[in-house]
Design an enzyme around this catalytic site. Structure first.
Site, PDB file in Angstrom:
ATOM      1  N   TYR A 237       0.823  -1.217   0.000  1.00  0.00           N
ATOM      2  CA  TYR A 237       0.000   0.000   0.000  1.00  0.00           C
ATOM      3  C   TYR A 237       0.852   1.260   0.000  1.00  0.00           C
ATOM      4  CZ  TYR A 237      -2.807   3.721   2.148  1.00  0.00           C
ATOM      5  OH  TYR A 237      -3.398   4.918   2.445  1.00  0.00           O
ATOM      6  N   LYS A 241       1.612   3.964  -3.106  1.00  0.00           N
ATOM      7  CA  LYS A 241       1.223   5.369  -2.903  1.00  0.00           C
ATOM      8  C   LYS A 241       2.426   6.286  -3.087  1.00  0.00           C
ATOM      9  CE  LYS A 241      -2.319   6.851  -1.653  1.00  0.00           C
ATOM     10  NZ  LYS A 241      -3.478   7.387  -2.421  1.00  0.00           N
TER      11      LYS A 241
END
Length: 452
Positions: A237, A241
């Protein structure tokens, strides 16, 4: 800035919001509709095959939520008449060109009318399939940026990232933009196009071997974690990002679109607006509270005196709106804000533990048998090795004992042995992995410019 300037700024604005069915996006949309009834238009991008499906998702997954209770009470029978003029659901997908909007009439209308683009769409699963996470969190950011460039009246692109793209390199994390290829551990060779090729090669090999969908999913989850840790990030994640920020930064050096990046820490339920305590689903820290309340959380990994950086969702939304007001229509704007609490209003592990026991003692969880669950003390473990030892002694050894008993009884418990150890071992592996990720994310994120 006075409160009135915020409300006034939103009047007659046309805003597109991606990921509109997400937790934070719903709170953002509700706040704008409640605070400024004269907002011109909110285009809500929803993953749907057509406009009819998008409208259905708007009604069932957004407006039907308890979150909109205050707005419904205020507008009464005029609610849907009002919303039909202010809100337009748009079928789309940020993993595609033009954010996947196929309706050319709507697309051209958006390019002509929109003056603020708010990108909240993302997959927040720590161990998401690498191909899905890269498509949404990294290349999705690129597609949103390109869409914003085509908006003739664009005033600002606001992109929601996460504070944990920064990792824990130093005690003080500044709001520095990521440069293309920069990594947390200094490892060279990070190339986003190469990462995409790595995924394609892995998929090609798995398909060549006729791997099942389950095996492909597991392999791509492992690949994401492996690539993230290779460059110093704890999970897929935050890695994807960070790469999304890199793409936006590189594009912005050439185009100079007004750009604000918001990096919140661990987002929790609402603090005040539209009412206290609204949350949806079991989020990062919520799983700890629920596990404790159900009597299933027997141990806890962490230093009781360390900070856990929590930020209520409505405070994040307020920061987003404040950033819009402060930086709209600044041609050379490139601003990053961290949004957290540990700098000025820290919460410690020990406080969470005490609050949890106080709450669940007075308001116990009722199990499926209708009985109240009694909560007690939790064993606090200070390191991953101690956590692994605890799990081994409490769970793995009894499983080994069960296997020995089964052998001594001439496989009398074979039916039980076929499923129980395998399933428990799989669950234990998952718990250990998730705990390790959580222990990396929990430490407080301090910053020079932090809003709390």
């Amino acid at each position: 800035m006075e409160l009135g300037s915020f409300v006034q700024f939103l009047e007659n604005r046309t805003i597109v919001v991606t990921g509109a069915t997400g937790f934070l996006a719903k709170i953002f949309v509700e706040k704008i509709l409640r605070a400024q009834p004269n907002v011109k238009k909110l285009y809500l991008l929803l993953r749907a095959p057509d406009s009819k499906s998008a409208l259905q998702r708007l009604n069932t997954e957004i407006l039907a939520k308890e979150l909109f209770r205050v707005l419904k009470e205020r507008l009464g029978s005029d609610l849907y008449t009002h919303l039909s003029k202010r809100v337009t659901p748009v079928a789309g997908d940020i993993t595609q060109k033009n954010m996947g909007v196929k309706d050319l009439t709507i697309l051209e209308e958006m390019w002509r009318e929109v003056d603020i683009v708010v990108n909240i769409a993302a997959t927040t699963n720590f161990d998401e399939r690498y191909d899905i996470s890269l498509a949404l969190n990294t290349f999705g950011a690129e597609h949103v940026y390109n869409f914003a460039l085509k908006c003739s009246n664009i005033k600002l692109l606001l992109h929601v990232s996460t504070a944990y793209v920064c990792g824990e390199k130093t005690g003080l994390i500044m709001e520095d933009p990521y440069k293309m290829g920069e990594t947390l551990n200094g490892e060279g060779g990070l190339d986003i196009k190469k990462e995409k090729q790595i995924i394609e090669d892995a998929l090609s090999e798995l398909n060549h071997d006729n791997a099942s969908n389950e095996i492909i999913t597991l392999a791509l989850k492992e690949l994401g974690i492996q690539r993230a840790r290779h460059y110093g990030w704890p999970n897929t994640y935050v890695f994807t990002k960070a790469m999304g920020e890199m793409l936006m930064g590189e594009m912005n050096e050439k185009r100079q679109l007004p750009l604000v990046i918001i990096r919140p820490t661990i987002i929790t339920s609402t603090y005040k607006e539209p009412f206290p305590g609204w949350v949806e689903g079991i989020r990062t820290v919520d799983s700890i509270a629920v596990g404790y309340g159900k009597g299933k959380l027997t141990c806890f990994l962490g230093d009781p005196e360390s900070n856990i950086d929590l930020i209520p969702a409505d405070m994040v939304v307020n920061t987003m709106i404040a950033a819009m007001v402060a930086h709209s229509n600044e041609p050379d704007c490139r601003v990053i804000y961290h949004v957290g609490s540990s700098f000025s209003n820290p919460v410690k592990y020990s406080q969470i533990k005490d609050y949890g026991r106080f709450y669940f003692t007075r308001t116990p969880w009722i199990n499926k048998d209708g009985k109240a669950v009694k909560v007690g003390d939790v064993t606090v473990l200070s390191s991953m090795p101690s956590f692994r030892r605890y799990m081994a002694i409490r769970y793995l050894l009894p499983l080994k004992g069960l296997q020995l008993v089964n052998m001594g009884l001439c496989q009398l418990l074979q039916d039980l042995m076929i499923s129980t150890p395998k399933n428990c071992a799989r669950q234990l592996k998952k718990v250990v992995m998730q705990t390790q990720m959580l222990s990396i994310l929990i430490p407080s994120v301090l910053t020079g410019r932090i809003i709390s």
